[in-house]
Design a protein around this motif. Structure first.
Motif, PDB file in Angstrom:
ATOM      1  N   CYS A   8     -85.799  92.374  39.865  1.00  0.00           N
ATOM      2  CA  CYS A   8     -85.049  92.137  38.638  1.00  0.00           C
ATOM      3  C   CYS A   8     -85.859  92.498  37.401  1.00  0.00           C
ATOM      4  O   CYS A   8     -87.081  92.617  37.433  1.00  0.00           O
ATOM      5  CB  CYS A   8     -84.601  90.674  38.558  1.00  0.00           C
ATOM      6  N   THR A  60     -71.602  91.554  35.552  1.00  0.00           N
ATOM      7  CA  THR A  60     -72.171  92.861  35.866  1.00  0.00           C
ATOM      8  C   THR A  60     -72.507  93.587  34.573  1.00  0.00           C
ATOM      9  O   THR A  60     -71.846  93.405  33.538  1.00  0.00           O
ATOM     10  CB  THR A  60     -71.190  93.714  36.691  1.00  0.00           C
ATOM     11  N   SER A  61     -73.525  94.415  34.658  1.00  0.00           N
ATOM     12  CA  SER A  61     -73.935  95.201  33.497  1.00  0.00           C
ATOM     13  C   SER A  61     -73.037  96.435  33.360  1.00  0.00           C
ATOM     14  O   SER A  61     -72.155  96.686  34.194  1.00  0.00           O
ATOM     15  CB  SER A  61     -75.392  95.639  33.658  1.00  0.00           C
ATOM     16  N   ASP A  63     -73.738  99.427  33.933  1.00  0.00           N
ATOM     17  CA  ASP A  63     -73.911 100.362  35.053  1.00  0.00           C
ATOM     18  C   ASP A  63     -73.553  99.727  36.386  1.00  0.00           C
ATOM     19  O   ASP A  63     -73.848 100.279  37.453  1.00  0.00           O
ATOM     20  CB  ASP A  63     -75.344 100.906  35.084  1.00  0.00           C
ATOM     21  N   ARG A  65     -74.549  96.790  37.807  1.00  0.00           N
ATOM     22  CA  ARG A  65     -75.507  95.937  38.503  1.00  0.00           C
ATOM     23  C   ARG A  65     -75.263  94.464  38.166  1.00  0.00           C
ATOM     24  O   ARG A  65     -74.801  94.149  37.058  1.00  0.00           O
ATOM     25  CB  ARG A  65     -76.936  96.329  38.125  1.00  0.00           C
ATOM     26  N   PRO A  66     -75.567  93.554  39.103  1.00  0.00           N
ATOM     27  CA  PRO A  66     -75.415  92.126  38.809  1.00  0.00           C
ATOM     28  C   PRO A  66     -76.272  91.721  37.610  1.00  0.00           C
ATOM     29  O   PRO A  66     -77.427  92.167  37.470  1.00  0.00           O
ATOM     30  CB  PRO A  66     -75.900  91.443  40.090  1.00  0.00           C
ATOM     31  N   GLU A  67     -75.709  90.882  36.762  1.00  0.00           N
ATOM     32  CA  GLU A  67     -76.413  90.457  35.552  1.00  0.00           C
ATOM     33  C   GLU A  67     -76.158  88.976  35.309  1.00  0.00           C
ATOM     34  O   GLU A  67     -75.027  88.517  35.373  1.00  0.00           O
ATOM     35  CB  GLU A  67     -75.932  91.280  34.361  1.00  0.00           C
ATOM     36  N   LEU A  82     -81.356  91.107  34.800  1.00  0.00           N
ATOM     37  CA  LEU A  82     -80.660  92.248  35.385  1.00  0.00           C
ATOM     38  C   LEU A  82     -81.197  92.453  36.802  1.00  0.00           C
ATOM     39  O   LEU A  82     -82.394  92.711  36.997  1.00  0.00           O
ATOM     40  CB  LEU A  82     -80.885  93.494  34.543  1.00  0.00           C
ATOM     41  N   ILE A  83     -80.312  92.294  37.807  1.00  0.00           N
ATOM     42  CA  ILE A  83     -80.741  92.290  39.206  1.00  0.00           C
ATOM     43  C   ILE A  83     -80.498  93.650  39.842  1.00  0.00           C
ATOM     44  O   ILE A  83     -79.371  94.164  39.859  1.00  0.00           O
ATOM     45  CB  ILE A  83     -80.007  91.190  39.993  1.00  0.00           C
ATOM     46  N   ASP A  84     -81.590  94.212  40.382  1.00  0.00           N
ATOM     47  CA  ASP A  84     -81.505  95.512  41.030  1.00  0.00           C
ATOM     48  C   ASP A  84     -81.219  95.376  42.523  1.00  0.00           C
ATOM     49  O   ASP A  84     -80.478  96.165  43.100  1.00  0.00           O
ATOM     50  CB  ASP A  84     -82.822  96.271  40.823  1.00  0.00           C
ATOM     51  N   GLU A  85     -81.807  94.343  43.169  1.00  0.00           N
ATOM     52  CA  GLU A  85     -81.613  94.125  44.605  1.00  0.00           C
ATOM     53  C   GLU A  85     -81.871  92.667  44.939  1.00  0.00           C
ATOM     54  O   GLU A  85     -82.877  92.102  44.490  1.00  0.00           O
ATOM     55  CB  GLU A  85     -82.563  95.014  45.412  1.00  0.00           C
TER      56      GLU A  85
END
Length: 228
Positions: A8, A60-61, A63, A65-67, A82-85
């Motif tokens: 994140c 979600t952002s 783009d 992605r979970p936010e 901001l969570i990438d994985e």
């Protein structure tokens, strides 16, 4: 409590701005409403956090992605995660915590030293525990071999604040003619550990420092049976 391990990016905005670049971290959402962000290092202190009361909105952002947007209730502070994985996500009911029960806290030290005041200074006897003054109780009020009153302040870790506290007590006690009939009230600062700065300040103010051996007081450590 919800525990999430995720790659994140975190941005804090409020009284100051702070940025945590993309990396794997532990996100903790506690039942009291607080949100904490930890790394695998730095001991117990989180990298960033939001104290309750606050709200957490998951979305979600731009783009996709979970936010997570964490907003403080009483201020304009925000924490954007901001969570990438997501590597782990679990929730646990920890129940009611009974609280930390410490061994050797000041109350126990006070009880033991009240029973054995002579371990602080030869000839010292107890007059009263929790001797009340206008600004709070002195831990122990004692009398030395010469009949002089002695105020004892007890801490687990002796720091400068404790010296200042005892100084204020002594200032008040030395205005009491009942306590100063044979001479001024002196002070003893007793602790299991005394910081060098506190020792210097105490010495400068005429306060005696006494290190307390908690195990010896409890009878667990008999000096007569030591090899060294």
């Amino acid at each position: 409590m919800r525990i999430v391990v995720a790659r994140c990016q975190v941005d804090y905005a409020g009284r100051l701005s702070a940025h945590l670049p993309l990396a794997t971290r532990v996100l903790m959402l506690k039942s009291d409403g607080s949100v904490l962000i930890h790394s695998d290092g730095g001991s117990y202190k989180p990298l960033n956090w939001m104290s309750p009361p606050c709200t957490v909105r998951e979305g979600t952002s731009e783009d996709g992605r979970p936010e997570w947007l964490v907003s403080a209730t009483k201020t304009d502070d925000t924490l954007r995660i901001l969570i990438d994985e997501v590597l782990h996500d679990s929730s646990h009911d920890l129940g009611v915590d009974p609280g930390l029960q410490k061994d050797g806290v000041e109350k126990h030290l006070q009880e033991l030293l009240a029973e054995h005041p002579a371990t602080l200074a030869e000839g010292l006897t107890l007059v009263r525990r929790e001797f009340m003054t206008a600004i709070g109780p002195v831990d122990l009020m004692c009398r030395d071999a010469d009949g002089l009153s002695v105020a004892v302040e007890i801490k687990r870790r002796g720091e400068i604040d404790g010296v200042e506290q005892l100084t204020r007590y002594l200032d008040l006690l030395n205005r009491d003619p009942m306590l100063t009939s044979k001479g001024p009230v002196r002070g003893i600062y007793a602790a299991q550990e005394i910081k060098p700065q506190a020792r210097v300040l105490a010495t400068d103010r005429g306060i005696t420092c006494a290190l307390v051996d908690y195990d010896a007081l409890r009878g667990m450590d008999d000096p007569e049976h030591r090899l060294f």
